[in-house]
Design a protein around this motif. Sequence first.
Motif, PDB file in Angstrom:
ATOM      1  N   LEU A 436       0.825  -1.211   0.000  1.00 30.86           N
ATOM      2  CA  LEU A 436       0.000   0.000   0.000  1.00 30.86           C
ATOM      3  C   LEU A 436       0.859   1.261   0.000  1.00 30.86           C
ATOM      4  N   PRO A 439       1.720   3.312  -3.880  1.00 32.40           N
ATOM      5  CA  PRO A 439       1.096   4.525  -4.432  1.00 32.40           C
ATOM      6  C   PRO A 439       1.655   5.813  -3.843  1.00 32.40           C
ATOM      7  N   TYR A 441       4.725   6.244  -2.790  1.00 32.39           N
ATOM      8  CA  TYR A 441       6.035   6.417  -3.402  1.00 32.39           C
ATOM      9  C   TYR A 441       5.898   7.007  -4.808  1.00 32.39           C
ATOM     10  N   ILE A 442       4.917   6.489  -5.575  1.00 33.28           N
ATOM     11  CA  ILE A 442       4.680   7.001  -6.929  1.00 33.28           C
ATOM     12  C   ILE A 442       4.304   8.482  -6.871  1.00 33.28           C
ATOM     13  N   TRP A 443       3.429   8.820  -5.934  1.00 32.53           N
ATOM     14  CA  TRP A 443       2.978  10.211  -5.795  1.00 32.53           C
ATOM     15  C   TRP A 443       4.153  11.127  -5.447  1.00 32.53           C
TER      16      TRP A 443
END
Length: 456
Positions: A436, A439, A441-443
């Motif tokens: 979870l 996301p 980290y991507i943001w």
Amino acid sequence: MSTEIAGPEAATGPGPGIQPLPSRFGLPTATALVVGSVIGTGVFGLPTALAAFGPVSLVAFVLVSIGALALALTFGALAKRISGSGGPYVYAREAFGEFAGFLNAWCYWITAWAGNAAIVVALVGYVEVFVNTEHQVGWSIVIALAGLWIPALVNLSGLRNMAVTQIVFTVLKVVPLVFMATVGLVFVKSANLGPFNASGTSIGGAISAAAAIALFSYIGIETASVAAGRVRDPERNVGRATVFGTIGCAVIYVLGTLTVFGTVPNDALRETSAPFTAAANAIFGGQWAGQAVAIAAVVSGIGCLVGWTLIIGEMPMAAAKDRLFPKAFLRTRRDVPSFGIISSTVLASALVVVSYTNFEQVFTTLVLLSVFTAVVPYLFSAAAQLYWLLVRGRKAEWPHLVRDCTVSILALAFAFWALAGSGYQAVYYGVICLLLGVPLYIWLKAGQREYNGAKS
């Protein structure tokens, strides 16, 4: 006792991405942080959990203690290489890259605030020996929330106050446990021990099953490395504090459990929810000794929460300095990570409220997840040390290299053992909880317009 808070002149070179901190504490406080974080309210119920296995569980405890010591030595060696705050997060990032570092920070942050919720729920049970004896849910929640926010306020009042409180509470809770682990041995009767292996399974099976319980008793030995940026001369003191604290906890655990086994009949021990209380009453007679143990359990829980409340701010702040956590976690007040402490305590408070509103099974599952999310950073830390030794340690003398590699491999095996002991359900949901964080980290990376470390 001096808390050994030093000014800026005491600062030593921080690790990559870590800025110098204006105040630091010495070896006594660092050791108290380790002992205070490891020994919470759980130790007061541990003998009951192990009673079903009999004295063979002490063998498991010794084996687990050896593994924990190997992990402590590993953290000490890593702290000599990277002295800044962050502990497992920094070690994983330096060895395996930013993504591995982020996952460790994410895991450990979940461990810290979910673990605080578990500690305070156990604390409430001992407080209610004296107040709210009818266990009214509303008042239980009030007591639990007070148990979370008082340590938060202690930390927010400044590092010096936190250091003094941590030392005082560690001494207050360790003294009665040391008493039980030393003087209490005089009252041990072999007849109370019961059969050596009371599990009804093979000795090997009993040791493995008991070890799965005992493994969880050492979570927190890494706390000095997490707060390494706060420690004076961290290259030297973090390792010493971690090893001294782990050895001290091991002695208290093993001998204290032996005392309870030898003073309370095995059948009675399996039924009690307060084994140290039962042991104290058996030694001294009456109920006053048991109430004294309840007070010690309350002190132990608060002291544990004071230490972990600092940690729930330190780990994300270290990651935020490297832009691997939201920058809000960089906010400080009186040189402590205020946003991390407040936001994490809010999450722990919400989890406590959930646990008291007919969702006990959900809460139990989340507590098991906190164990899983603690062991993952342990595994990465041991792997980072082994990786460093294999890549850069070849210049060292062979006897030293072999010794250090052996310790690292033992620590790695200990981490895998802990993962297996957390159970299939915890591992299953733990992996989901771990992923979870992807996301987030991507943001973070998308906001920085980075891909594989390069600006787009």
